[in-house]
Design a protein around this motif. Structure first.
Motif, short mmCIF file in Angstrom:
data_model
loop_
_atom_site.label_atom_id
_atom_site.label_comp_id
_atom_site.label_asym_id
_atom_site.label_seq_id
_atom_site.Cartn_x
_atom_site.Cartn_y
_atom_site.Cartn_z
N VAL A 72 -35.72 -40.67 9.12
CA VAL A 72 -34.61 -40.11 8.35
C VAL A 72 -35.05 -39.84 6.90
CG1 VAL A 72 -33.72 -42.40 7.78
CG2 VAL A 72 -32.24 -40.43 7.53
N HIS A 73 -36.08 -40.54 6.46
CA HIS A 73 -36.55 -40.46 5.08
C HIS A 73 -37.10 -39.06 4.77
CE1 HIS A 73 -38.73 -41.30 1.45
NE2 HIS A 73 -38.30 -42.55 1.43
N HIS A 74 -36.57 -38.46 3.70
CA HIS A 74 -36.99 -37.11 3.32
C HIS A 74 -38.51 -36.98 3.25
CE1 HIS A 74 -37.26 -33.34 1.09
NE2 HIS A 74 -38.11 -33.97 0.33
N PHE A 75 -39.15 -37.95 2.61
CA PHE A 75 -40.60 -37.90 2.43
C PHE A 75 -41.33 -37.88 3.78
CE2 PHE A 75 -44.47 -40.55 2.44
CZ PHE A 75 -45.31 -39.70 1.75
N PHE A 76 -40.98 -38.79 4.67
CA PHE A 76 -41.67 -38.86 5.96
C PHE A 76 -41.42 -37.61 6.81
CE2 PHE A 76 -41.58 -43.54 5.13
CZ PHE A 76 -42.96 -43.67 5.00
N SER A 77 -40.22 -37.05 6.71
CA SER A 77 -39.92 -35.84 7.47
C SER A 77 -40.91 -34.73 7.11
CB SER A 77 -38.49 -35.38 7.17
OG SER A 77 -37.59 -36.41 7.41
N GLY A 276 -36.05 -40.30 -10.85
CA GLY A 276 -36.33 -40.87 -9.54
C GLY A 276 -37.78 -40.67 -9.14
N PHE A 277 -38.04 -40.60 -7.84
CA PHE A 277 -39.40 -40.46 -7.32
C PHE A 277 -39.32 -39.87 -5.91
CE2 PHE A 277 -43.68 -41.35 -6.16
CZ PHE A 277 -44.39 -41.73 -7.30
N SER A 278 -40.14 -38.88 -5.62
CA SER A 278 -40.31 -38.25 -4.30
C SER A 278 -39.71 -36.86 -4.15
CB SER A 278 -39.76 -39.13 -3.16
OG SER A 278 -40.67 -40.16 -2.87
N ASN A 279 -38.82 -36.47 -5.11
CA ASN A 279 -38.23 -35.13 -5.07
C ASN A 279 -37.55 -34.83 -3.73
OD1 ASN A 279 -37.47 -32.64 -6.05
ND2 ASN A 279 -39.43 -31.65 -5.55
N SER A 291 -34.16 -35.51 -12.37
CA SER A 291 -35.59 -35.41 -12.68
C SER A 291 -36.31 -36.36 -11.74
CB SER A 291 -35.85 -35.82 -14.13
OG SER A 291 -35.24 -34.89 -15.00
N THR A 292 -37.54 -36.01 -11.36
CA THR A 292 -38.24 -36.82 -10.37
C THR A 292 -39.74 -36.53 -10.37
OG1 THR A 292 -38.21 -37.46 -8.03
CG2 THR A 292 -37.91 -35.12 -8.52
N ILE A 293 -40.45 -37.22 -9.48
CA ILE A 293 -41.88 -36.97 -9.30
C ILE A 293 -42.02 -36.30 -7.93
CG2 ILE A 293 -44.12 -38.05 -8.87
CD1 ILE A 293 -43.35 -38.30 -11.76
N ASP A 294 -42.64 -35.13 -7.91
CA ASP A 294 -42.82 -34.45 -6.65
C ASP A 294 -44.07 -34.94 -5.94
OD1 ASP A 294 -42.03 -32.25 -4.77
OD2 ASP A 294 -44.07 -31.59 -5.25
N GLN A 295 -43.90 -35.36 -4.67
CA GLN A 295 -45.01 -35.78 -3.83
C GLN A 295 -45.28 -34.66 -2.85
OE1 GLN A 295 -43.00 -39.42 -2.48
NE2 GLN A 295 -45.02 -40.35 -2.36
N PRO A 296 -46.54 -34.29 -2.66
CA PRO A 296 -46.85 -33.22 -1.71
C PRO A 296 -46.82 -33.78 -0.28
CG PRO A 296 -48.86 -34.03 -2.68
CD PRO A 296 -47.73 -34.81 -3.30
N ASN A 297 -45.61 -33.99 0.27
CA ASN A 297 -45.52 -34.68 1.56
C ASN A 297 -46.06 -33.85 2.74
OD1 ASN A 297 -43.36 -32.94 1.49
ND2 ASN A 297 -41.82 -34.55 1.40
N TYR A 298 -45.74 -32.56 2.76
CA TYR A 298 -46.25 -31.71 3.85
C TYR A 298 -47.79 -31.70 3.81
CZ TYR A 298 -46.64 -27.65 6.97
OH TYR A 298 -46.95 -26.81 8.01
N GLU A 299 -48.34 -31.51 2.61
CA GLU A 299 -49.80 -31.48 2.45
C GLU A 299 -50.40 -32.82 2.87
OE1 GLU A 299 -47.53 -30.70 0.28
OE2 GLU A 299 -47.76 -28.52 0.28
N PRO B 69 -35.12 -31.20 18.35
CA PRO B 69 -35.60 -30.03 17.60
C PRO B 69 -36.27 -30.39 16.27
CG PRO B 69 -33.44 -29.58 18.49
CD PRO B 69 -33.70 -31.06 18.68
N GLU B 70 -35.65 -31.27 15.48
CA GLU B 70 -36.27 -31.64 14.20
C GLU B 70 -35.76 -32.99 13.73
OE1 GLU B 70 -35.09 -29.18 10.92
OE2 GLU B 70 -33.22 -28.57 11.85
N VAL B 71 -36.69 -33.86 13.32
CA VAL B 71 -36.29 -35.20 12.90
C VAL B 71 -35.74 -35.20 11.47
CG1 VAL B 71 -37.91 -36.36 14.42
CG2 VAL B 71 -38.60 -35.78 12.09
N VAL B 72 -36.11 -34.17 10.68
CA VAL B 72 -35.67 -34.15 9.28
C VAL B 72 -34.14 -33.99 9.21
CG1 VAL B 72 -36.04 -31.66 9.12
CG2 VAL B 72 -35.91 -33.01 7.04
#
Lengths: 342, 342
Positions: A72-77, A276-279, A291-299, B69-72
């Motif tokens: 469910v976590h945005h980052f992990f998705s 925050g952190f993770s965008n 405002s936040t820190i963007d993590q390149p999660n897909y990359e 279809p998508e976990v996000v």
């Protein structure tokens, strides 16, 4: 469950198993008549060619195992999408297991993946993971293995990370640059390395700027939730009314902080600036924008599977693979929640 | 990948495989000395007891396959958590596969799960799924199977659903009740049954209330994204300035609509009332807070796996299982985006 086998097809048609197998693989030395008979019967019996079974020659199952704390976590998705896209291109399917931040479940899932003969494993540890015997097993068995985000430093494997300490320093330095003098930190649980590193980044930046570090200004999340952000925001203002900046371990928690401030009409960023952190996606649609820190999660996902595929390739060619550590860049994203003009 | 076997252990210790197996299972008729020797060597060789292998007697692998279809997606994340929690309680692990809304990938994933001998499969179809031969295969092979959310009506299996048409009627009726006279609908893609049903709910409610249905007021999403909501909001006001209500297929799209209106200072709900669907987390933290339809996603997951476990149990006991359709209640959630007093 009834499973049709080559043997049944052979028996039914009164031909050899080899002939059935050859017919299904469309070998030239089998008559068209036989081929058609075999294909027709195979279809009728719902025979699944065992394309995903461990190929006895290459020892490959063409599947990769991915264990993550929560989908469910945005980052992990984002990471999942990166991994699946790249796996697809290379003809691999990805099996996802969610550990729910539970070490016990994580151990079972590692055992399952080893047993299912996946060709490689990608993993982010659960917050509970302090014991890493089950991870040592993966390496000991020689299964290609990549860790990302929440890792065990001691395990010899490829790792894909961001520099959490450096990223946290950028976030806190930004708060100081917009004039914050007394900054509180809502941190993550004790175990995860990234929570520790973000906390250290916070502490070091205060000291670097000649601000006093006060452990009473550090609040620790158990579940890293919206609710904790909401409660801690209240606790912070009730006990330290002159706090003028808050750095939260992740956007979800920061959004909880903003929700409390909005409810109490506490002006953000005028009275308290929040970062925050993770965008997370929602950070750009809430009011004020966070405002936040963007993590390149897909990359991060793409890097992780690329390293895994490389290790798998080396293993197949009996070449030595030296595990690598890949560190991805993060980016400070300045939005309304910290836009103060001094 | 090197896999230690009972055979190796037996050979090394110069005892029979049966003895090794008995020792590992702690049978009384094996000496403590032998047991200790076996356990020590098994540990040293990183032998994984094959606890997850298909048990030859019960034919169980203690794993359940889940294709989504998508976990996000907020909704699916909730379902996943419900399924995993219940599977855990019953000693099953859940293998998750993400189809990325691709029929081709979905087919491969079904083949993989059948091949990996999972004990049951739970599935929500991808938006592309119009052909359901691969799903027929699951049923034909007698694997316990439950469909939820996006289903194939023709397949004989248990199904867990909400009444999308009825839920959409409640949403649109609410817009009419707060005084909307010209309501636009941003719908989902053509294939998925739930997109079709929500559209029909919209259309029927207009007619029921004597409002004209105008196909020009229906906008169709391809990706069901925030961006599409933003673009369609602009298109709606540019082409139909008197639209005073919008019903969006899901909250993510509705949030895109609100983002455009906030940017253009279009007063919501005063000029246009907006309602979404699914009750995403962010809907309660954005400004204005979004009215929506709450779907019991966690409960949907629990229902789905409960039906699956029941079917698995019947199969084990050679009892007949009659597939059931479970329909869960949805709830209208009224928030700021539709709070107009006439």
């Amino acid at each position: 469950m009834k499973e049709t086998t080559l043997k049944e097809i052979a028996a039914t048609l009164g031909i050899s198993i080899t002939t059935v197998s050859k017919a299904l693989k469309n070998y030239p030395d089998v008559s068209v008549k036989t081929k058609n008979a075999v294909l027709a019967l195979a279809k009728e019996l719902h025979y699944t060619p065992n394309s995903f079974a461990v190929n006895l020659r290459t020892k490959e199952s063409k599947t990769i195992g991915l264990i993550i704390p929560e989908v469910v976590h945005h980052f992990f998705s984002g990471v999942i999408n990166g991994i699946i896209a790249e796996a697809e291109k290379n003809g691999y399917l990805v099996i996802i297991l969610q550990s729910n931040e539970s070490l016990e479940l994580e151990k079972k899932q590692v055992a399952l993946l080893l047993n299912k003969r996946v060709d490689g494993i990608i993993m982010a540890l659960s917050n509970e993971s302090n014991d890493d015997f089950h991870i040592k097993e993966i390496v000991a068995k020689g299964i290609p293995f990549v860790q990302f985000d929440k890792i065990s430093k001691l395990i010899k494997s490829s790792k894909v990370l961001i520099n959490d300490q450096k990223a946290a320093m950028n976030a806190v330095q930004h708060l100081i640059d917009v004039g914050c003098k007394k900054i509180a930190h809502i941190r993550g649980p004790e175990n995860p390395q990234n929570a520790i590193d973000r906390f250290l980044g916070y502490k070091k930046t205060l000291e670097k700027n000649g601000l006093v570090y006060d452990s009473k200004l550090v609040y620790t999340c158990k579940r890293v939730s919206f609710e904790e952000g909401f409660e801690f925001a209240k606790a912070i203002l009730d006990n330290h009314e002159d706090v003028d900046g808050i750095f939260a371990i992740t956007d979800l928690v920061a959004v909880g902080v903003l929700a409390y401030f909005n409810e109490k009409n506490i002006p953000v960023p005028k009275q308290v600036a929040v970062i925050g952190f993770s965008n997370w996606f929602m950070s750009q649609v809430i009011t004020p924008k966070l405002s936040t820190i963007d993590q390149p999660n897909y990359e991060m996902g793409v890097e992780a599977i690329s390293l895994l595929l490389e290790e798998m390739k080396c293993n197949k060619e009996n070449k030595v693979f030296i595990p690598r550590l890949v560190e991805l860049e993060t980016k400070l994203i300045v939005r309304e929640s910290t836009m103060r003009n001094n």
